[in-house]
Design a protein around this motif. Structure first.
Motif, PDB file in Angstrom:
ATOM      1  N   UNK A  67      15.154  20.873   0.350  1.00  0.00           N
ATOM      2  CA  UNK A  67      15.780  22.188  -0.190  1.00  0.00           C
ATOM      3  C   UNK A  67      16.899  22.980  -0.464  1.00  0.00           C
ATOM      4  N   UNK A  68      17.692  21.972   0.377  1.00  0.00           N
ATOM      5  CA  UNK A  68      19.174  22.200  -0.166  1.00  0.00           C
ATOM      6  C   UNK A  68      19.615  22.262  -1.561  1.00  0.00           C
ATOM      7  N   UNK A  69      19.617  20.609  -2.064  1.00  0.00           N
ATOM      8  CA  UNK A  69      19.536  20.334  -3.222  1.00  0.00           C
ATOM      9  C   UNK A  69      18.762  20.691  -4.685  1.00  0.00           C
ATOM     10  N   UNK A  70      17.403  21.335  -4.098  1.00  0.00           N
ATOM     11  CA  UNK A  70      16.795  21.897  -4.748  1.00  0.00           C
ATOM     12  C   UNK A  70      16.824  23.707  -5.263  1.00  0.00           C
ATOM     13  N   UNK A  76      21.760  24.937 -11.462  1.00  0.00           N
ATOM     14  CA  UNK A  76      22.757  24.182 -12.920  1.00  0.00           C
ATOM     15  C   UNK A  76      21.200  24.065 -14.393  1.00  0.00           C
ATOM     16  N   UNK A  77      19.978  23.630 -13.799  1.00  0.00           N
ATOM     17  CA  UNK A  77      19.354  23.114 -14.457  1.00  0.00           C
ATOM     18  C   UNK A  77      18.266  24.429 -14.373  1.00  0.00           C
ATOM     19  N   UNK A  78      18.301  25.712 -14.849  1.00  0.00           N
ATOM     20  CA  UNK A  78      17.443  26.653 -13.552  1.00  0.00           C
ATOM     21  C   UNK A  78      15.383  26.449 -14.043  1.00  0.00           C
ATOM     22  N   UNK A  79      15.789  25.595 -15.030  1.00  0.00           N
ATOM     23  CA  UNK A  79      13.959  25.087 -14.909  1.00  0.00           C
ATOM     24  C   UNK A  79      13.549  23.804 -14.120  1.00  0.00           C
ATOM     25  N   UNK A  80      14.679  22.756 -13.954  1.00  0.00           N
ATOM     26  CA  UNK A  80      15.140  21.590 -13.694  1.00  0.00           C
ATOM     27  C   UNK A  80      14.164  20.846 -14.512  1.00  0.00           C
ATOM     28  N   UNK A  81      15.330  21.236 -15.263  1.00  0.00           N
ATOM     29  CA  UNK A  81      14.395  19.942 -16.871  1.00  0.00           C
ATOM     30  C   UNK A  81      15.699  19.341 -17.401  1.00  0.00           C
ATOM     31  N   UNK A  82      15.455  18.340 -18.524  1.00  0.00           N
ATOM     32  CA  UNK A  82      16.736  17.892 -19.069  1.00  0.00           C
ATOM     33  C   UNK A  82      16.089  17.663 -20.410  1.00  0.00           C
ATOM     34  N   UNK A  83      17.359  18.704 -21.474  1.00  0.00           N
ATOM     35  CA  UNK A  83      16.727  18.100 -22.751  1.00  0.00           C
ATOM     36  C   UNK A  83      16.924  18.118 -23.278  1.00  0.00           C
ATOM     37  N   UNK A  84      18.344  17.505 -22.944  1.00  0.00           N
ATOM     38  CA  UNK A  84      19.325  16.539 -24.234  1.00  0.00           C
ATOM     39  C   UNK A  84      20.632  16.597 -23.184  1.00  0.00           C
ATOM     40  N   UNK A 130      12.076  10.742 -14.408  1.00  0.00           N
ATOM     41  CA  UNK A 130      10.636  10.860 -14.659  1.00  0.00           C
ATOM     42  C   UNK A 130       9.841  11.693 -15.455  1.00  0.00           C
ATOM     43  N   UNK A 131       9.722  12.717 -15.484  1.00  0.00           N
ATOM     44  CA  UNK A 131       9.363  14.344 -16.656  1.00  0.00           C
ATOM     45  C   UNK A 131       9.870  14.152 -17.426  1.00  0.00           C
TER      46      UNK A 131
END
Length: 194
Positions: A67-70, A76-84, A130-131
């Motif tokens: 939870x702390x890490x999340x 840092x990544x508001x939508x928990x996603x990587x785009x580039x 993975x996502x």
């Protein structure tokens, strides 16, 4: 019987247990010395309630650490996603900074819990990678290759950050993140079609 984690009562109880643990941690500064009984007494719930939510103290600690890490990742990544490549760099930097920040609070008595923190972080990293790879990889990459790539990259980022956080004065975080990003990008090339 497993609890429904989406049930508001379950969320409130878990939050109460976590908050009680955090308050105890602020007082004692030692994870090892905090017992399940201490947590349940502070939360004013019985031990059976604790064990209905968590298998044991270790499962509780893994949940707390994850939870702390999340929360840090969400900053840092508001939508928990990587785009580039920029968001990938942000992910790597977040891991390094998070570990360095938490290492300063690790007293020798708490060192046995370091693997829990690392496993919790790796699971989150794996899921994010993975996502991203599942959504953005080239169509010729098999599911197994995508899974393996996410696994190897997540452990590679985490392992590099763990090693660096043990002796950060040898290299700056910026230098480490830059070099890890180069290696990670090379590792992603076969899946991303680069």
């Amino acid at each position: 019987m497993p609890v429904n984690e989406n049930d508001p009562r379950v969320k409130r109880t878990r939050q109460l247990l976590m908050q009680s643990f955090i308050e105890l941690l602020e007082q004692k500064k030692n994870i090892y010395s905090i017992s399940v009984q201490d947590i349940t007494n502070r939360a004013t719930v019985n031990r059976a309630t604790f064990y209905a939510h968590f298998e044991d103290k270790y499962a509780f600690l893994e949940c707390w650490m994850r939870g702390k890490f999340q929360r840090k990742l969400k900053e840092s990544l508001p939508d928990f996603s990587i785009s580039d490549i920029t968001s990938l760099r942000t992910l790597i930097l977040t891991v390094f900074v998070f570990l360095a920040h938490n290492r300063q609070y690790m007293i020798p008595a708490n060192s046995q819990f370091e693997p829990l923190l690392e496993i919790a972080m790796q699971k989150e990293l794996y899921q994010i990678l993975f996502k991203w790879l599942s959504e953005d990889s080239n169509t010729s990459a098999s599911q197994e290759i995508v899974e393996t790539t996410a696994l190897v990259i997540s452990w590679g980022i985490l392992g590099s950050a763990v090693q660096w956080s043990r002796n950060p004065q040898n290299r700056t975080v910026e230098a480490m993140v830059r070099d890890v990003l180069v290696v990670v990008a090379a590792g992603l090339a076969p899946v991303m079609g680069g």
